[in-house]
Design an enzyme around this catalytic site. Structure first.
Site, PDB file in Angstrom:
ATOM      1  CE  LYS A   1      18.439 -19.757 -32.061  1.00  9.38           C
ATOM      2  NZ  LYS A   1      17.054 -19.869 -32.549  1.00  9.38           N
TER       3      LYS A   1
ATOM      4  N   GLY B   1      29.881 -23.723 -15.489  1.00  8.24           N
ATOM      5  CA  GLY B   1      29.995 -23.626 -14.029  1.00  8.24           C
ATOM      6  C   GLY B   1      28.870 -24.269 -13.251  1.00  8.24           C
TER       7      GLY B   1
ATOM      8  N   PRO C   1      27.982 -27.037 -21.729  1.00  6.91           N
ATOM      9  CG  PRO C   1      28.762 -28.928 -22.835  1.00  6.91           C
ATOM     10  CD  PRO C   1      27.893 -27.727 -23.026  1.00  6.91           C
ATOM     11  N   GLY C   2      30.709 -26.461 -19.432  1.00  4.24           N
ATOM     12  CA  GLY C   2      31.743 -25.502 -19.068  1.00  4.24           C
ATOM     13  C   GLY C   2      31.252 -24.180 -18.556  1.00  4.24           C
TER      14      GLY C   2
ATOM     15  CB  SER D   1      15.136 -21.091 -34.992  1.00  4.67           C
ATOM     16  OG  SER D   1      16.316 -21.858 -34.908  1.00  4.67           O
TER      17      SER D   1
END
Length: 779
Positions: A728, A367, A364-365, A685
């Site tokens: 990461k 663009g 989210p956020g 992972s």
């Protein structure tokens, strides 16, 4: 209407007179009638007559039409009439009182200054002798006239007396015709009669038809009058009002059905759609005015005729201009912009949208939605956004069948209708948030046809019942996670990953986009508030930890609100927010600049994880205690992560001899814990980090605090490839880690890492767990 004149008409009629055009009315000889004159040509004809002998020829228009009238639009038999009185009213209308003199044939038309003059030939009443047949016809006509009055026909009392006492059969027909609701064509036919027998026959036919209508009307009123509800009464009265308004000249004569027919023609639908629309229009015209189904059919026709079947927005596709707009609106996202420009370039060369639908996937956020608006702006097209979050009804996409009350088209067709063009940029936002309801169908399945370029040229909406062409629409979808998107739908889309932003990218976005936007939103200027570089970076590091910039914008808005309050209370104040001022406006720090451990510890490793909000570091702890060889897992771990821990534990037991340890697994329990236990965690992972903490316990050596690690582990100790490398690595960089261990097969993913970050971190690529321990264990 006034009673017939009994005085002889000794007026000399000229062979050429002004023409007074009548609509829906017929004038008869020896009868006075008031008229309202509205059109300019008739007004000029009246003025011309008033300057001379006041004589005009009154002729009826033989069809309804707008615009200038031609000779073919008039009946060829009219009445020469004298204007007895003329009154100009304040609203511009002219009221004239005319008295018919004699019939006349129109033999030619002469142009005049703004009105029409006609040439005339005499067409007088033929002579006749009354006989028994004529008297019988007169008696029958008077009886039928009485019956009409008894059934509700409105006739003045003095006219009724005249009809009862008149002896002239010719005049009798004229009086009855004028005072009953005969059709205009019927009145004209009675006027043009060439013999008294013909005139009486035509009058009898018309009055017989009217009696049938009155009887039917009375029967309908008797049968349905008690059952009419509020809605039916209202519709019935509305129809009566229309009739009254038409008689008073307040309407132009066009019906709703005529308007709808014009709309259908102007819409330029496909052949199938136009055929369906005309079929429904024919049904509408044949229905009684009080039928409740009329509203449903009219709404359906409004939707059909209102859609942009052939309206396109001209695309102004300039690749350089598009690149400029994308760079103006968004900082960074170089790979995303490059792929979008490639897509637009292909569209420009081919002339039509080719290839799969674009799907912007990322945290989210970052663009995703706003870049869709930039694409629409660069193309010069309309932008439509449809949020799919929480949609669980197939009808939301495909529409409801018209059999349902309140049925509407689906939201795709509604969006096209709102845009007013058939080629907008249509964004389907949050496609991964679609829900499923067994009772209402699967909306994701309904999207398959709309998003398939091979099928959407005939998209079938349940409400429209005719195919609509969506092939010119540029569909763009967005998602945070692709795991919940069905494979068949995902196969129709090309996924473009939106990675998280680095600290430098966030700083430039805040400086160039977020801060100016919030200044404007809060009524401030740069004279009131400014941010020092240290101030913005302090907010980024200590008050936000996200992949996007949405929370960063909230924190900037919070500072703006506090400054706005100060300015409103004390006037203009120039404030520059520096790093040390952040706590003054935003309170204590929410995050520390680093999350790595302060000291090297046995059984504590720093793992790297991917979340919807971007990358995060994950501290993994392990300890041992006297027991029976059990493995205890805590921290709200998902099934996959639990299996990774079991694989790491099995590998550690297998390799215990190689680590030169005297620990007896059968007499010890091992506990692996991942802090922040209230937050669910899953994924493979963390296998490398779990194996490392167990190995650290076996050999009794601490793991280095500044080393982050990620990777999946097999039972034989191999380190397998994982995803989300960029997110990461960014998380590790934010946390202050200096070394990162990645699987060997992920070396190719470093191409996505910004050069500045690659220079500040040492990357180790491991093929086995031994390669990991060589770097992670402190010597």
């Amino acid at each position: 209407m006034r009673p017939p004149s009994t005085k002889p008409q000794n007026i000399k009629i000229k062979s050429e007179l002004p023409l007074l055009a009548l609509r829906g009315a017929v004038v008869f000889p020896r009868i006075a009638a008031p008229l309202f004159i509205l059109d300019k040509a008739s007004l000029k004809a009246v003025d011309a007559a008033m300057k001379g002998d006041r004589l005009v020829v009154c002729t009826t228009v033989n069809k309804e039409k707008s615009g200038p009238l031609t000779p073919a639009d008039f009946y060829k038999v009219g009445v020469v009439a004298k204007i007895r009185d003329m009154v100009r009213q304040p609203d511009g209308k002219v009221r004239v009182l005319i008295e018919g003199i004699d019939r006349a044939k129109i033999t030619g038309f002469v142009k005049a200054d703004g009105y029409i003059r006609v040439k005339l030939a005499k067409f007088s009443k033929p002579k006749f002798e009354k006989n028994e047949k004529i008297e019988a016809q007169m008696y029958n006509l008077v009886s039928q006239f009485k019956e009409c009055v008894n059934m509700g026909a409105t006739v003045p009392f003095d006219v009724l007396l005249i009809v009862m006492n008149i002896t002239d059969p010719w005049q009798l027909c004229d009086i009855i015709t004028l005072n009953l609701e005969f059709k205009t064509a019927e009145k004209q036919a009675i006027l043009e009669a060439e013999s008294i027998e013909q005139k009486l026959d035509r009058a009898a036919i018309s009055i017989t038809r009217l009696i049938k209508v009155l009887r039917m009307s009375k029967k309908i009123q008797t049968e349905t009058g008690k059952e009419l509800g509020k809605m039916e009464r209202e519709m019935f009265l509305r129809e009566q009002l229309k009739t009254i308004q038409k008689e008073l000249g307040m309407l132009d004569g066009k019906s709703d059905e005529d308007d709808m027919s014009e709309k259908i023609k102007k819409a330029k639908m496909s052949k199938g759609a136009e055929k369906q629309a005309l079929k429904e229009l024919a049904r509408l015209e044949g229905m009684p005015s009080f039928s409740p189904e009329i509203a449903y059919i009219r709404t359906y026709l409004e939707w059909l005729s209102g859609l942009p079947w052939s309206i396109k927005t001209a695309s102004k596709l300039n690749i350089k201009q598009a690149e400029k707009i994308l760079n103006e609106d968004h900082y960074g996202l170089l790979k995303v912009k490059e792929r979008i420009l490639e897509y637009l370039a292909v569209q420009k060369l081919v002339g039509k949208i080719k290839g799969p639908i674009l799907c912007f996937a990322g945290p989210p956020g970052t663009g995703k939605t706003s870049i869709g608006k930039s694409i629409a702006r660069s193309l010069g097209r309309k932008f439509v956004r449809m949020s799919l979050g929480g949609v669980r009804d197939e009808a939301e996409i495909r529409g409801h069948r018209r059999t349902y009350v309140g049925a509407l088209p689906g939201r795709i067709i509604q969006g096209i209708n709102t845009a007013g063009t058939k080629n907008p940029v249509f964004m389907l936002d949050e496609i991964d948030k679609l829900s499923h309801d067994a009772m209402r169908g699967d909306p994701s399945s309904a999207l398959l046809e709309a998003l398939d370029p091979e099928q959407n040229n005939e998209f079938a909406d349940h409400y429209l019942e005719v195919p609509f062409d969506l092939s010119d629409v540029m569909f763009i979808t967005t998602a945070n996670l692709l795991d919940t998107v069905p494979p068949a739908l995902r196969d129709r889309m090309e996924v473009i990953e939106f990675p998280g932003y680095t600290e430098d990218e966030k700083f430039h976005i805040a400086t160039g986009y977020l801060f100016p936007k919030q200044l404007k939103n809060h009524g401030l200027t740069e004279k009131n508030l400014g941010f020092d570089e240290s101030g913005l970076r302090e907010i980024i590091r200590s008050y936000t930890r996200e992949a996007g910039v949405r929370n960063l914008e909230r924190q900037i808005a919070s500072v703006c609100r506090k400054i706005a309050k100060t300015v409103a209370e004390n006037g203009v104040k120039n404030t520059v927010v520096k790093g040390e001022d952040a706590q003054k406006y935003l309170g204590p720090r929410k995050f520390t600049s680093t999350l790595k451990e302060e000291t090297d510890e046995v059984g504590v490793a720093t793992g790297l994880a991917w979340t919807e909000a971007g990358g995060e570091i994950l501290l993994i702890e392990a300890t041992r205690m006297i027991g029976k060889g059990k493995l205890i897992l805590t921290g709200h771990l998902g099934k996959v992560m639990q299996e990774s821990a079991q694989a790491a534990f099995s590998y550690a037991r297998t390799k215990a001899g190689d680590y030169k340890t005297t620990m007896d697994f059968g007499k010890n329990d091992f506990h692996i814990h991942v802090p922040a236990g209230a937050i669910p965690k899953d994924g493979p992972s963390a296998g490398v980090a779990m194996a490392s903490v167990l190995a650290s316990l076996l050999v009794g050596k601490p793991l280095r605090k500044d080393v982050g690690m990620t990777g999946e582990i097999t039972l034989h100790g191999k380190v397998m490839e994982i995803g989300g490398v960029k997110e990461k690595v960014l998380a590790a960089h934010r946390a202050g880690l200096k070394t990162i261990i990645l699987p060997k097969n992920n070396e190719k993913d470093l191409v996505d890492i910004p050069e500045k970050i690659k220079k500040s971190i040492r990357f180790i690529f491991a093929s086995t767990i031994d390669d990991v321990l060589k770097v992670a264990l402190k010597k």
